[in-house]
Scaffold this active site. Structure first.
Site, PDB file in Angstrom:
ATOM      1  N   GLU A 135      60.260 -35.002  55.589  1.00 48.90           N
ATOM      2  CA  GLU A 135      59.186 -34.573  56.487  1.00 48.90           C
ATOM      3  C   GLU A 135      58.778 -35.709  57.421  1.00 48.90           C
ATOM      4  OE1 GLU A 135      58.095 -31.878  58.038  1.00 48.90           O
ATOM      5  OE2 GLU A 135      57.572 -30.964  56.122  1.00 48.90           O
ATOM      6  N   CYS A 177      64.316 -25.410  51.115  1.00 48.59           N
ATOM      7  CA  CYS A 177      63.702 -26.264  52.128  1.00 48.59           C
ATOM      8  C   CYS A 177      62.176 -26.117  52.113  1.00 48.59           C
ATOM      9  CB  CYS A 177      64.333 -25.975  53.479  1.00 48.59           C
ATOM     10  SG  CYS A 177      63.990 -27.218  54.729  1.00 48.59           S
ATOM     11  N   HIS A 178      61.581 -25.516  53.156  1.00 56.42           N
ATOM     12  CA  HIS A 178      60.137 -25.257  53.148  1.00 56.42           C
ATOM     13  C   HIS A 178      59.813 -23.915  52.494  1.00 56.42           C
ATOM     14  CE1 HIS A 178      60.097 -28.358  56.401  1.00 56.42           C
ATOM     15  NE2 HIS A 178      58.923 -28.651  55.890  1.00 56.42           N
TER      16      HIS A 178
END
Length: 221
Positions: free
Chosen positions: A160, A129-130
């Site tokens: 996002e 993910c991030h």
């Protein structure tokens, strides 16, 4: 031989406008459970040490399984990254996401050094993910970005924008990875999607955590 896993979590609790953020609990918890089932020795570390803040949004809906909620106790007193002296004992590093990672992992030189050492020693580098925000600042010993020429995935620019948090981010992760020369493969928003380019394993979003963790387990054999 017991395998050793280093899980690095964010300690950032604010976005650039003061919005609260932190770690996405399922991305930590689901991976922790997978690694724990295998009897791995797990070290949880963070840029500042101490408590890793859990993003309240990751607990919304009331559907988080109890076994994932139970992993939050491992976030109460994390090891400070700077205190990790012997990187060679780890077989893999795993970076869970949450928007907090966008603020304290991209510029963390100790993290970059740890990732470079592990990657160049043929150990596993995994992020979801991030979490790949922790990869964007990593340069290999020859000076090239770790992700250059690699096939990866990460939280997408589309995802996002769908969260409406894009305007509070220091940069868009998918775009930054492309700028660094990565081949970023993305699929539909919120679908489970994992990429493995040799020892570099990445997942697109929270739905991809277990796929990434299982690939780590598989490669550790």
């Amino acid at each position: 031989m017991t395998k050793h896993i280093l899980m690095v979590v964010t300690t950032a609790d604010k976005m650039k406008d003061g919005h609260e953020t932190g770690l996405w609990l399922s991305e930590f918890g689901e991976a922790y459970v997978e690694f724990n089932k295998k009897g791995y020795d797990i070290t949880v570390a963070s840029p500042l040490g101490g408590k890793s803040p859990v993003d309240a949004r990751s607990l919304e809906g009331g559907e988080t399984p109890q076994e994932i909620l139970d992993t939050a106790k491992y976030l109460e007193d994390t090891t400070k990254l700077d205190e990790i002296k012997d990187v060679s004992k780890f077989d893999a590093i795993f970076l869970p996401g949450g928007h907090g990672t966008m603020f304290d992992l991209p510029d963390n030189e100790k993290l970059h050094q740890v990732i470079r050492e592990l990657y160049e020693a043929d150990k596993l580098v995994a992020a979801v993910c991030h979490g790949p925000a922790g990869l964007v600042g990593v340069k290999l010993s020859d000076g090239t970005p770790l992700v250059a020429g690699k096939t990866v995935t990460a939280f997408t620019d589309d995802e996002e924008r769908e969260t409406t948090l894009d305007k509070y981010m220091p940069f868009l992760l998918e775009t930054r990875l492309r700028e660094l020369g990565a081949e970023v493969i993305v699929t539909d928003n919120w679908t489970d999607h994992m990429q493995a380019d040799g020892k570099l394993i990445t997942g697109q979003n929270p739905q991809s955590t277990i796929s990434v963790a299982k690939e780590v387990v598989k490669q550790l054999g």
